[in-house]
Write an enzyme that holds these catalytic residues in place. Structure first.
Site, PDB file in Angstrom:
ATOM      1  CG  ASP A 191      -6.851  10.061 -24.483  1.00  0.00           C
ATOM      2  OD1 ASP A 191      -5.799   9.387 -24.502  1.00  0.00           O
ATOM      3  OD2 ASP A 191      -7.958   9.571 -24.205  1.00  0.00           O
ATOM      4  CB  THR A 225      -3.389   3.645 -22.209  1.00  0.00           C
ATOM      5  OG1 THR A 225      -3.091   3.682 -23.606  1.00  0.00           O
ATOM      6  CG2 THR A 225      -4.865   3.920 -21.997  1.00  0.00           C
ATOM      7  NE  ARG A 268      -5.597  -3.750 -19.856  1.00  0.00           N
ATOM      8  CZ  ARG A 268      -5.581  -3.851 -21.187  1.00  0.00           C
ATOM      9  NH1 ARG A 268      -4.803  -4.719 -21.773  1.00  0.00           N
ATOM     10  NH2 ARG A 268      -6.352  -3.086 -21.929  1.00  0.00           N
ATOM     11  CE  LYS A 290      -5.706   1.994 -26.004  1.00  0.00           C
ATOM     12  NZ  LYS A 290      -5.889   2.671 -24.725  1.00  0.00           N
ATOM     13  CE1 TYR A 343      -4.254   0.851  -0.333  1.00  0.00           C
ATOM     14  CE2 TYR A 343      -4.452  -1.265   0.772  1.00  0.00           C
ATOM     15  CZ  TYR A 343      -5.014  -0.243   0.011  1.00  0.00           C
ATOM     16  OH  TYR A 343      -6.306  -0.339  -0.408  1.00  0.00           O
ATOM     17  CD  GLU A 373      -4.858   5.306   0.717  1.00  0.00           C
ATOM     18  OE1 GLU A 373      -4.777   6.030   1.721  1.00  0.00           O
ATOM     19  OE2 GLU A 373      -5.849   4.603   0.456  1.00  0.00           O
TER      20      GLU A 373
END
Ligand code: PLP
Length: 415
Positions: free
Chosen positions: A198, A224, A233, A227, A52, A54
């Protein structure tokens, strides 16, 4: 391979093996897909998945972040260097959350955004009514010209001046041409709008230097990483220094909780790979292959939206061949080619049927295929269309596709 999984769960182990087989034995032409390196995959399957974290490096809400901090700082530094950006946030879980971050960092619900229509190549997150972007914002759309099937910047300017959106959104999922960033910038400046681009589809081409970069022109650029960039991903937001605080605050705690540190580290590996000389060759080859495939298809009478391509994808309108996009997708699946049906501009068919298919070269280029293989694939596609009712011929074409796959092994050594 998958020994640990098999000991716990034979059903999932079988699925993993079957999917590896599918990826190896089909010609993968979905324009948004790629094959990551083993290094990227190993990082995604690492112990960083347990952590974790955060917050942001050196400002976390959890202890024990010393190593993941280093990974995230590397990913950020590399992203900034790769794209010449002033700042980078590498935490978005996906392209969609990267876009949500960019919107909500600068807009309030109900504000106007103007993006490319989904049916003209844009993405759901660019304001489609079923998506959060259309639900939260007053979303308007621009389109391509019916004559050239490319973006009509004059019309876009007129629309922008009349509607005065707070944000102008560039970028697409199915647009095969270069963008005119300078024009987008000047339109945004005229109405004092934020310019967001984008670049999810073309990020690898931008990184490889074969496609102009939106970064110098935009307030915020999203992407992203899975691609053309060929990473895990995930999502990415790049911005100018003065916009960064708002972006960070919106991604966490605004939208997301704990970042996926195994994916963040895998993004760092991906960016490292993109900075190597051979990635430039890969990027060039994606474009060369798309052009070669497009030329070979046009020679065989296929209509390419906009008459060709400048990037890694082709949008093929198959209505002239007497097929719908849905039927074409199914036909190609039959002969070992995976692609997706896609609306074409001014499509008369529904989005579930469509008149087109989108074909991309990122995955096949990763396998090492070149322009010669694109010629063979154009032949398979054309023969499939001509022999739709001839099962023997379709079987022979499928064997040809498998033969091609075997000549360019995928993940050799992966059992
Ligand atoms: N933006 C564009 C232009 C895309 O093409 C996509 C995905 O196809 C996305 C955003 C969304 O990315 P994700 O599927 O990671 O949410």
């Amino acid at each position: 391979m998958y020994d640990q999984v098999r000991q716990v769960d034979t059903e999932i182990a079988d699925i993993l093996e079957a999917e590896l087989g599918r990826q190896r034995n089909q010609l993968e032409m979905i324009a948004s897909e790629n094959f990551t390196s083993r290094a990227v995959m190993e990082t995604m399957g690492s112990t960083l998945t347990n952590k974790y974290a955060e917050g942001y490096p050196k400002k976390r809400y959890y202890g024990g972040c010393v190593h993941v901090d280093e990974a995230e700082m590397l990913a950020k530094r590399r992203a900034m260097a790769l794209f010449g950006a002033e700042r980078a946030n590498v935490q978005p879980h996906s392209g969609s959350t990267a876009n949500m971050t960019a919107y909500l960092a600068f807009l309030k619900p109900g504000d106007k955004i103007l993006g490319l229509s989904l049916s003209h190549g844009g993405h759901l997150t660019h304001g489609h009514p079923v998506n959060f972007s259309g639900l939260l914002f007053d979303a308007l759309h621009y389109e391509v010209s019916p004559d050239t099937e490319t973006i009509d910047y004059d019309k876009l300017r007129t629309q922008a001046l009349a509607e005065r959106p707070k944000m102008l959104v560039g970028g697409a999922s199915a647009y095969p041409r270069f963008w005119d960033y300078e024009k987008l910038r000047s339109i945004a400046d005229e109405i004092d709008a934020i310019l967001m681009f984008d670049m999810a589809h073309i990020a690898g081409l931008v990184a490889g230097g074969v496609h102009p970069s939106p970064v110098p022109f935009c307030d915020v650029v999203t992407s992203t990483t899975h691609k053309t960039l060929r990473g895990p991903r995930g999502g990415l937001v790049l911005s100018r220094k003065d916009k960064f605080k708002a972006i960070n605050k919106m991604n966490f705690p605004g939208i997301q909780g704990g970042p996926l540190m195994h994916v963040v580290a895998a993004k760092a590996v991906c960016f490292q790979e993109c900075m190597q000389g051979d990635f430039k060759l890969y990027a060039k080859s994606m474009v060369d292959n798309a052009k070669a495939l497009g030329d070979a298809l046009m020679e065989r009478g296929f209509h390419l939206v906009s008459g060709g391509t400048d990037n890694h994808l082709l949008l093929v309108n198959v209505a002239g061949k007497g097929l719908t996009g849905k039927a074409m997708e199914e036909l190609l699946e039959h002969v070992g080619i995976t692609c997706n049906k896609n609306t074409v501009p001014f499509d008369k068919e529904s989005p579930f049927v469509t008149s087109g298919v989108r074909l991309g070269t990122p995955a096949l280029t990763t396998r090492g295929m070149g322009v010669e293989e694109m010629g063979r694939i154009a032949h398979i596609i054309d023969s499939a269309v001509q022999n739709q009712e001839n099962q023997d011929k379709l079987d022979a074409l499928r064997a040809e596709a498998e033969d091609l796959c075997q000549s360019f092994p995928l993940y050799p050594g992966m059992a």
